[in-house]
Each structure stands twice: as structure tokens, then as C-alpha cells.
Scaffold this motif. Structure first.
Motif, PDB file in Angstrom:
ATOM      1  N   VAL A  20      29.369  38.292  36.537  1.00  0.00           N
ATOM      2  CA  VAL A  20      29.321  38.650  38.040  1.00  0.00           C
ATOM      3  C   VAL A  20      30.605  38.096  38.476  1.00  0.00           C
ATOM      4  O   VAL A  20      31.329  38.987  39.234  1.00  0.00           O
ATOM      5  N   ILE A  21      30.991  36.796  38.415  1.00  0.00           N
ATOM      6  CA  ILE A  21      32.237  36.183  38.906  1.00  0.00           C
ATOM      7  C   ILE A  21      33.350  36.855  38.469  1.00  0.00           C
ATOM      8  O   ILE A  21      34.317  37.545  39.105  1.00  0.00           O
ATOM      9  N   ALA A  22      33.588  37.320  37.001  1.00  0.00           N
ATOM     10  CA  ALA A  22      34.614  38.227  36.527  1.00  0.00           C
ATOM     11  C   ALA A  22      34.637  39.745  37.039  1.00  0.00           C
ATOM     12  O   ALA A  22      35.717  39.886  37.487  1.00  0.00           O
ATOM     13  N   VAL A  23      33.437  40.357  37.278  1.00  0.00           N
ATOM     14  CA  VAL A  23      33.429  41.719  37.686  1.00  0.00           C
ATOM     15  C   VAL A  23      34.176  41.571  39.055  1.00  0.00           C
ATOM     16  O   VAL A  23      34.704  42.366  39.553  1.00  0.00           O
ATOM     17  N   GLY A  24      33.518  40.540  39.893  1.00  0.00           N
ATOM     18  CA  GLY A  24      33.936  40.363  41.517  1.00  0.00           C
ATOM     19  C   GLY A  24      35.515  40.193  41.255  1.00  0.00           C
ATOM     20  O   GLY A  24      36.061  40.741  42.299  1.00  0.00           O
ATOM     21  N   LEU A  25      35.826  39.303  40.709  1.00  0.00           N
ATOM     22  CA  LEU A  25      37.558  39.111  40.709  1.00  0.00           C
ATOM     23  C   LEU A  25      38.194  40.296  40.120  1.00  0.00           C
ATOM     24  O   LEU A  25      39.421  40.502  40.658  1.00  0.00           O
ATOM     25  N   ILE A  26      37.919  40.950  39.293  1.00  0.00           N
ATOM     26  CA  ILE A  26      38.426  42.241  38.683  1.00  0.00           C
ATOM     27  C   ILE A  26      38.345  43.242  39.866  1.00  0.00           C
ATOM     28  O   ILE A  26      39.579  43.830  40.332  1.00  0.00           O
ATOM     29  N   LEU A  27      37.264  43.398  40.514  1.00  0.00           N
ATOM     30  CA  LEU A  27      37.394  44.260  41.798  1.00  0.00           C
ATOM     31  C   LEU A  27      38.058  43.983  42.838  1.00  0.00           C
ATOM     32  O   LEU A  27      38.621  44.647  43.500  1.00  0.00           O
ATOM     33  N   LEU A  28      38.039  42.753  42.979  1.00  0.00           N
ATOM     34  CA  LEU A  28      39.064  42.089  44.176  1.00  0.00           C
ATOM     35  C   LEU A  28      40.606  42.323  43.779  1.00  0.00           C
ATOM     36  O   LEU A  28      41.069  42.637  44.858  1.00  0.00           O
ATOM     37  N   ALA A  29      40.788  42.245  42.694  1.00  0.00           N
ATOM     38  CA  ALA A  29      42.322  42.502  42.327  1.00  0.00           C
ATOM     39  C   ALA A  29      42.528  43.818  42.573  1.00  0.00           C
ATOM     40  O   ALA A  29      43.535  44.152  42.737  1.00  0.00           O
ATOM     41  N   ASP A  30      41.431  44.639  42.112  1.00  0.00           N
ATOM     42  CA  ASP A  30      41.884  46.340  42.262  1.00  0.00           C
ATOM     43  C   ASP A  30      41.918  46.588  43.844  1.00  0.00           C
ATOM     44  O   ASP A  30      42.620  47.426  44.292  1.00  0.00           O
ATOM     45  N   THR A  31      41.136  45.930  44.629  1.00  0.00           N
ATOM     46  CA  THR A  31      41.111  46.059  46.290  1.00  0.00           C
ATOM     47  C   THR A  31      42.363  45.875  46.774  1.00  0.00           C
ATOM     48  O   THR A  31      42.674  46.499  47.687  1.00  0.00           O
ATOM     49  N   PHE A  32      42.992  44.775  46.157  1.00  0.00           N
ATOM     50  CA  PHE A  32      44.269  44.337  46.653  1.00  0.00           C
ATOM     51  C   PHE A  32      45.617  44.866  46.171  1.00  0.00           C
ATOM     52  O   PHE A  32      46.692  44.558  46.352  1.00  0.00           O
ATOM     53  N   HIS A  33      45.020  45.805  45.144  1.00  0.00           N
ATOM     54  CA  HIS A  33      46.146  46.729  44.331  1.00  0.00           C
ATOM     55  C   HIS A  33      47.111  45.728  43.571  1.00  0.00           C
ATOM     56  O   HIS A  33      48.147  45.999  43.473  1.00  0.00           O
ATOM     57  N   TRP A  34      46.520  44.690  43.092  1.00  0.00           N
ATOM     58  CA  TRP A  34      47.175  43.677  42.303  1.00  0.00           C
ATOM     59  C   TRP A  34      47.257  44.263  40.749  1.00  0.00           C
ATOM     60  O   TRP A  34      48.222  43.980  40.145  1.00  0.00           O
ATOM     61  N   TYR A  35      46.301  45.035  40.465  1.00  0.00           N
ATOM     62  CA  TYR A  35      45.993  45.197  39.110  1.00  0.00           C
ATOM     63  C   TYR A  35      45.075  46.585  39.093  1.00  0.00           C
ATOM     64  O   TYR A  35      44.152  46.640  39.809  1.00  0.00           O
ATOM     65  N   ASP A  36      45.471  47.423  38.212  1.00  0.00           N
ATOM     66  CA  ASP A  36      44.308  48.733  38.157  1.00  0.00           C
ATOM     67  C   ASP A  36      43.230  48.021  37.334  1.00  0.00           C
ATOM     68  O   ASP A  36      43.040  48.228  36.119  1.00  0.00           O
ATOM     69  N   ALA A  37      41.859  47.685  37.894  1.00  0.00           N
ATOM     70  CA  ALA A  37      40.981  46.864  37.370  1.00  0.00           C
ATOM     71  C   ALA A  37      40.177  48.077  36.579  1.00  0.00           C
ATOM     72  O   ALA A  37      39.460  47.461  35.396  1.00  0.00           O
ATOM     73  N   TRP A  38      40.260  49.156  36.553  1.00  0.00           N
ATOM     74  CA  TRP A  38      39.278  50.190  36.019  1.00  0.00           C
ATOM     75  C   TRP A  38      39.874  50.092  34.321  1.00  0.00           C
ATOM     76  O   TRP A  38      38.928  50.464  33.464  1.00  0.00           O
ATOM     77  N   HIS A  39      41.012  49.519  34.220  1.00  0.00           N
ATOM     78  CA  HIS A  39      41.423  49.449  32.638  1.00  0.00           C
ATOM     79  C   HIS A  39      40.667  48.369  31.958  1.00  0.00           C
ATOM     80  O   HIS A  39      40.264  48.219  30.890  1.00  0.00           O
ATOM     81  N   LEU A  40      40.411  47.397  32.849  1.00  0.00           N
ATOM     82  CA  LEU A  40      39.592  46.303  32.334  1.00  0.00           C
ATOM     83  C   LEU A  40      38.225  46.651  32.244  1.00  0.00           C
ATOM     84  O   LEU A  40      37.326  46.050  31.192  1.00  0.00           O
ATOM     85  N   MET A  41      37.615  47.378  33.110  1.00  0.00           N
ATOM     86  CA  MET A  41      36.049  47.606  32.985  1.00  0.00           C
ATOM     87  C   MET A  41      35.897  48.424  31.927  1.00  0.00           C
ATOM     88  O   MET A  41      34.405  48.557  31.810  1.00  0.00           O
ATOM     89  N   ALA A  42      36.731  48.856  31.176  1.00  0.00           N
ATOM     90  CA  ALA A  42      36.267  49.620  29.813  1.00  0.00           C
ATOM     91  C   ALA A  42      35.781  48.569  28.683  1.00  0.00           C
ATOM     92  O   ALA A  42      35.269  49.046  27.767  1.00  0.00           O
ATOM     93  N   TRP A  43      36.166  47.200  29.049  1.00  0.00           N
ATOM     94  CA  TRP A  43      35.424  46.265  28.393  1.00  0.00           C
ATOM     95  C   TRP A  43      34.232  45.783  28.385  1.00  0.00           C
ATOM     96  O   TRP A  43      33.725  44.739  28.070  1.00  0.00           O
ATOM     97  N   TRP A  44      33.446  46.516  29.274  1.00  0.00           N
ATOM     98  CA  TRP A  44      32.041  46.257  29.645  1.00  0.00           C
ATOM     99  C   TRP A  44      31.118  45.644  28.444  1.00  0.00           C
ATOM    100  O   TRP A  44      30.360  44.982  28.737  1.00  0.00           O
TER     101      TRP A  44
END
Length: 141
Positions: A20-44
Motif C-alpha cells: 500500500v505504501i509503495a502504490v501510494g508513493l508511485i501514484l504520488l510521483a505520478d500526480t506530481f509528474h515526476w515519473y509516469d507511474a503506469w510503467h511501474l504498475m505493470a509489475w503488479w
């Protein structure tokens, strides 16, 4: 607190919290446009594999729940990164895997773990004694 009574550090609850922490940090990075998080979400499937490993560590190598989680993780990896049609052709391998696990559990029975009482459940009261000299709850004549 007794060291033996302490729950194990690596558990499914710990894995859930970290996921849950990792998903939250990934989505937070996506909302700030630091990184396109959907590339990491493929590793679910890694989250499912972590749950499976946690269950196997807790319950033993022949943990049925752990292997079910690992089976879903393998299926997820195949569907995410494998060639198209691989899962549709090889799905019976999961039946073989489950059959091997059930057979090994029949040959090598696992010790039953004592169930923890539910929260809020009161322990049974001590039985009333019939001895007149003890501190019983009987009415004295």
C-alpha cells in the motif's frame, strides 16, 4: 512481552502495508509528474508473489495459501510480459502444480497451528467445584 509470543516480523500484514505504501508513493510521483507511474504498475504481480512468499515463510514450504498466491503471480507475469497465447496454452500446468502440492501435503502432513481466539471473546470461566472446602460458587447448606 515474551520473545516466543511475538509474531513473526515477515508476515502477510507487513507485505500488505508495504504494498500500500509503495502504490501510494508511485501514484504520488505520478500526480506530481515526476515519473509516469503506469510503467511501474505493470509489475503488479510482484505484490502477489510477495504475499505468497510471506505465507510460505509463515506456514511452511507446503503452504497451500502461499502457493495459490504464487500461482496467481506467475499467471500475472505471464499475462503481462509473456508472449500472447502462452497462458491459454499452459494453464493446465497450474493444475499439475496444485496436484503436486496436495499430494505432498498428504504424504508429509503439516502440523496444525493452534487457532488464536477471536478478539473480544472471553476465555471460558473455571468450572465450579463440588468440593465444599474450595472456593466454589455453590450455595452452602
Amino acid at each position: 512481552m515474551n520473545v516466543e509470543a511475538r509474531p513473526p516480523v515477515f508476515s502477510a500484514k507487513l507485505v500488505l502495508g508495504l504494498v500500500v505504501i509503495a502504490v501510494g508513493l508511485i501514484l504520488l510521483a505520478d500526480t506530481f509528474h515526476w515519473y509516469d507511474a503506469w510503467h511501474l504498475m505493470a509489475w503488479w504481480p510482484l505484490a502477489l508473489a510477495a504475499f505468497g512468499v510471506a505465507r510460505i515463510v509463515q506456514d511452511g514450504l507446503l503452504s497451500f495459501r502461499g502457493h495459490v498466491w504464487l500461482g496467481f503471480a506467475v499467471g500475472g507475469f505471464i499475462s503481462q510480459f509473456g508472449p500472447w497465447g502462452l497462458l491459454e496454452r499452459w494453464w493446465p500446468i497450474f493444475l499439475v502444480w496444485g496436484g503436486i502440492l496436495v499430494t505432498l501435503r498428504a504424504i508429509f502432513p503439516q502440523p496444525k497451528r493452534p487457532r488464536r481466539p477471536k478478539r473480544g471473546a472471553q476465555p471460558p470461566s473455571p468450572p465450579d467445584s463440588c468440593d465444599p472446602g474450595s472456593d466454589s460458587q455453590q450455595v452452602q447448606p
